[in-house]
Write a protein that holds these residues in place. Structure first.
Motif, PDB file in Angstrom:
ATOM      1  N   PRO A 164       0.821  -1.211   0.000  1.00  0.00           N
ATOM      2  CA  PRO A 164       0.000   0.000   0.000  1.00  0.00           C
ATOM      3  C   PRO A 164       0.855   1.260   0.000  1.00  0.00           C
ATOM      4  CG  PRO A 164      -0.068  -1.114   2.134  1.00  0.00           C
ATOM      5  CD  PRO A 164       0.584  -2.050   1.180  1.00  0.00           C
ATOM      6  N   ASN A 165       0.398   2.238  -0.765  1.00  0.00           N
ATOM      7  CA  ASN A 165       1.029   3.559  -0.911  1.00  0.00           C
ATOM      8  C   ASN A 165       2.300   3.539  -1.751  1.00  0.00           C
ATOM      9  OD1 ASN A 165      -0.918   4.897   0.793  1.00  0.00           O
ATOM     10  ND2 ASN A 165       0.116   3.951   2.535  1.00  0.00           N
ATOM     11  N   ARG A 166       2.796   2.361  -2.115  1.00  0.00           N
ATOM     12  CA  ARG A 166       3.975   2.306  -2.987  1.00  0.00           C
ATOM     13  C   ARG A 166       3.541   2.550  -4.425  1.00  0.00           C
ATOM     14  NH1 ARG A 166       7.694  -3.096  -4.251  1.00  0.00           N
ATOM     15  NH2 ARG A 166       8.621  -2.296  -6.171  1.00  0.00           N
ATOM     16  N   ILE A 167       4.281   3.380  -5.136  1.00  0.00           N
ATOM     17  CA  ILE A 167       3.959   3.687  -6.524  1.00  0.00           C
ATOM     18  C   ILE A 167       4.604   2.645  -7.438  1.00  0.00           C
ATOM     19  CG2 ILE A 167       4.142   5.378  -8.382  1.00  0.00           C
ATOM     20  CD1 ILE A 167       4.321   7.538  -6.190  1.00  0.00           C
ATOM     21  N   PHE A 168       3.790   2.023  -8.281  1.00  0.00           N
ATOM     22  CA  PHE A 168       4.275   1.059  -9.263  1.00  0.00           C
ATOM     23  C   PHE A 168       4.178   1.683 -10.646  1.00  0.00           C
ATOM     24  CE2 PHE A 168       4.835  -3.111  -7.233  1.00  0.00           C
ATOM     25  CZ  PHE A 168       4.305  -2.861  -5.974  1.00  0.00           C
ATOM     26  N   SER A 169       5.276   1.655 -11.391  1.00  0.00           N
ATOM     27  CA  SER A 169       5.224   2.114 -12.770  1.00  0.00           C
ATOM     28  C   SER A 169       4.496   1.084 -13.619  1.00  0.00           C
ATOM     29  CB  SER A 169       6.637   2.331 -13.318  1.00  0.00           C
ATOM     30  OG  SER A 169       7.310   1.086 -13.443  1.00  0.00           O
TER      31      SER A 169
END
Length: 224
Positions: A164-169
């Motif tokens: 959660p809250n981690r940005i994935f390209s």
């Protein structure tokens, strides 16, 4: 018990070659050569995976994929001699889990089948305070409501949910879905995210639990 693969292919010689190779790798197979015979057969049978050719007599593979997704999340690999990106995108937007283009090696075919079935045998429950993922049914449980996802949608959502809250390209999400690093349009990921977001937002009644980060990618935020 052997996994059963349904082969829907109107080229009879090719269908039997596919069947022979899959059988040599300990899969049970069933062959259907006409599109109109697929749905009646599925009313009484539950294959582990479907290899579905796009160009068929009767109902096309595209029509069948769309129809099957109305009642089943069985993994579907689209098979086509058309290599244009629009055909790949169209198949995936309709709920297919993968595609393979003719001509293909039978080793590649088996590798694709194994990769998808391996996901199915790794049954885990991943939970948060209000939301739970159930890999055995490819569903999201939110409070007292169950949200059904396709296999592809579930596998796409899982890394977001786990972080959660981690940005994935988009590229990292594509690498998650396609370990063999095939070239897939960003539109394919965007299309699945759009449908996944709609399913989740309708139930959680939030603006979006999957947020777009402009120019970067996507992240998951736990609903309250």
């Amino acid at each position: 018990m052997e996994d059963q693969i349904l082969i829907v292919e109107d080229e009879i010689k090719l269908a039997h070659l596919m069947s022979d190779f899959l059988t040599s790798h300990h899969y049970a197979t069933h062959i259907i050569n006409h599109g109109n015979e697929v749905l009646p057969w599925l009313e009484h049978n539950r294959p582990s995976l479907i290899l579905l050719d796009i160009m068929l007599p009767g109902q096309s593979g595209i029509e069948l994929c769309k129809a099957i997704r109305k009642f089943s999340n069985v993994p579907i690999i689209m098979v086509s001699a058309k290599v244009e990106e629009i055909d790949r995108l169209l198949g995936l937007e309709l709920g297919a889990d993968d595609y393979i283009c003719k001509p293909f090696s039978y080793a590649e075919l088996v590798a694709r089948v194994k990769a998808i079935l391996r996901r199915l045998t790794s049954i885990t429950d991943i939970s948060s305070s209000t939301m739970k993922l159930d890999e055995s049914t490819y569903s999201v449980q939110y409070k007292a409501t169950s949200i059904e996802l396709t296999n592809f949608e579930f596998q796409l959502f899982k890394p977001l949910f786990n972080n959660p809250n981690r940005i994935f390209s988009r590229d990292s999400l594509m690498d998650t879905m396609y370990a063999d690093q095939r070239i897939v349009s960003h539109r394919t990921i965007d299309s699945h995210i759009k449908k996944l977001r709609k399913k989740l937002d309708e139930v959680t009644q939030t603006d979006s639990v999957i947020q777009s980060v402009y120019g970067v990618g996507y992240r998951f935020v736990h609903p309250q």
